[in-house]
Scaffold this motif. Sequence first.
Motif, PDB file in Angstrom:
ATOM      1  N   THR A 139       0.841  -1.146  -0.158  1.00  0.00           N
ATOM      2  CA  THR A 139       0.223   0.080  -0.267  1.00  0.00           C
ATOM      3  C   THR A 139       0.991   1.443   0.116  1.00  0.00           C
ATOM      4  OG1 THR A 139      -1.750  -1.076   1.311  1.00  0.00           O
ATOM      5  CG2 THR A 139      -1.861   1.485   1.204  1.00  0.00           C
ATOM      6  N   CYS A 140       2.152   1.392   1.034  1.00  0.00           N
ATOM      7  CA  CYS A 140       3.098   2.126   1.194  1.00  0.00           C
ATOM      8  C   CYS A 140       3.409   2.726  -1.245  1.00  0.00           C
ATOM      9  CB  CYS A 140       4.512   1.924   1.960  1.00  0.00           C
ATOM     10  SG  CYS A 140       3.064   2.526   3.433  1.00  0.00           S
ATOM     11  N   PHE A 141       3.616   1.515  -1.204  1.00  0.00           N
ATOM     12  CA  PHE A 141       4.337   1.479  -2.309  1.00  0.00           C
ATOM     13  C   PHE A 141       3.757   2.257  -2.882  1.00  0.00           C
ATOM     14  CE2 PHE A 141       5.652  -0.273  -7.207  1.00  0.00           C
ATOM     15  CZ  PHE A 141       6.789   0.151  -6.647  1.00  0.00           C
ATOM     16  N   VAL A 142       2.280   1.847  -3.363  1.00  0.00           N
ATOM     17  CA  VAL A 142       1.569   2.297  -4.769  1.00  0.00           C
ATOM     18  C   VAL A 142       1.063   3.553  -4.428  1.00  0.00           C
ATOM     19  CG1 VAL A 142      -0.683   2.035  -5.224  1.00  0.00           C
ATOM     20  CG2 VAL A 142       0.236  -0.301  -4.895  1.00  0.00           C
ATOM     21  N   ALA A 143       1.246   3.834  -2.746  1.00  0.00           N
ATOM     22  CA  ALA A 143       0.838   5.780  -2.785  1.00  0.00           C
ATOM     23  C   ALA A 143       1.909   6.017  -2.918  1.00  0.00           C
ATOM     24  CB  ALA A 143       0.727   5.771  -1.060  1.00  0.00           C
ATOM     25  N   GLY A 144       2.934   6.030  -2.799  1.00  0.00           N
ATOM     26  CA  GLY A 144       4.250   6.710  -3.287  1.00  0.00           C
ATOM     27  C   GLY A 144       4.643   6.774  -4.559  1.00  0.00           C
ATOM     28  N   GLN A 145       3.961   6.246  -5.600  1.00  0.00           N
ATOM     29  CA  GLN A 145       4.209   5.408  -7.005  1.00  0.00           C
ATOM     30  C   GLN A 145       2.617   7.330  -7.287  1.00  0.00           C
ATOM     31  OE1 GLN A 145       6.312   5.211  -8.949  1.00  0.00           O
ATOM     32  NE2 GLN A 145       7.201   3.750  -6.964  1.00  0.00           N
ATOM     33  N   ALA A 146       1.651   7.057  -6.362  1.00  0.00           N
ATOM     34  CA  ALA A 146       0.517   7.715  -6.582  1.00  0.00           C
ATOM     35  C   ALA A 146       0.613   9.664  -6.790  1.00  0.00           C
ATOM     36  CB  ALA A 146      -0.587   6.704  -6.301  1.00  0.00           C
ATOM     37  N   SER A 147       1.892   9.640  -5.733  1.00  0.00           N
ATOM     38  CA  SER A 147       2.054  10.280  -5.408  1.00  0.00           C
ATOM     39  C   SER A 147       3.083  11.518  -6.506  1.00  0.00           C
ATOM     40  CB  SER A 147       2.271  10.738  -3.994  1.00  0.00           C
ATOM     41  OG  SER A 147       3.801  10.419  -3.604  1.00  0.00           O
ATOM     42  N   ALA A 148       3.601   9.910  -7.187  1.00  0.00           N
ATOM     43  CA  ALA A 148       4.346  11.129  -8.024  1.00  0.00           C
ATOM     44  C   ALA A 148       4.172  12.348  -9.095  1.00  0.00           C
ATOM     45  CB  ALA A 148       5.302  10.240  -8.888  1.00  0.00           C
ATOM     46  N   MET A 149       4.843  13.069  -9.455  1.00  0.00           N
ATOM     47  CA  MET A 149       4.226  14.075 -10.457  1.00  0.00           C
ATOM     48  C   MET A 149       5.153  14.203 -11.560  1.00  0.00           C
ATOM     49  SD  MET A 149       5.029  17.527  -7.986  1.00  0.00           S
ATOM     50  CE  MET A 149       4.173  18.518  -8.573  1.00  0.00           C
ATOM     51  N   THR A 150       3.882  14.337 -12.353  1.00  0.00           N
ATOM     52  CA  THR A 150       4.983  14.517 -14.177  1.00  0.00           C
ATOM     53  C   THR A 150       5.254  15.909 -14.079  1.00  0.00           C
ATOM     54  OG1 THR A 150       2.535  15.699 -14.656  1.00  0.00           O
ATOM     55  CG2 THR A 150       2.349  13.123 -14.703  1.00  0.00           C
ATOM     56  N   GLN A 151       5.799  16.253 -15.147  1.00  0.00           N
ATOM     57  CA  GLN A 151       6.704  17.507 -15.748  1.00  0.00           C
ATOM     58  C   GLN A 151       5.777  18.250 -15.229  1.00  0.00           C
ATOM     59  OE1 GLN A 151       9.961  17.056 -18.918  1.00  0.00           O
ATOM     60  NE2 GLN A 151      10.616  19.042 -18.763  1.00  0.00           N
TER      61      GLN A 151
END
Length: 133
Positions: free
Chosen positions: A13-25
Amino acid sequence: MKKHLLMLAIASTCFVAGQASAMTQDEYKVAKEKIEADYKVAKAQCDTLKDNAKDVCEKEAKGHENVAKAELEQQYKPSPAHARNVAEEKVKANYEVAKEKCDDLKSDAKSACEKQAKADEAKGKAEIKAMKM
């Protein structure tokens, strides 16, 4: 076995949440422009003030901008270096504002205020150094 599965689920869950918060350029660019616009508005509000109050206001606005930019970098490209930079910018901004506020004081009070600001800065830097990044 249940604890192992629970830990695995939490980690996933933490890994998915971390990936979801990544920003696009593009999101990064828009956020950076907003930070810069917010700074210009804050600085313009400082122009209504006079003397040291104006100087304090400007230091606060600049400090907020620098911290926001550091936080944006951490959000865009998370790394220990960016996390450390966020902490450093916060310490620097707090010190600059505290030091500027001391200018309103006279003689011994001013000296004591400056010493306290310097001590708070040193404490903040020591805490950053103690961080394992």
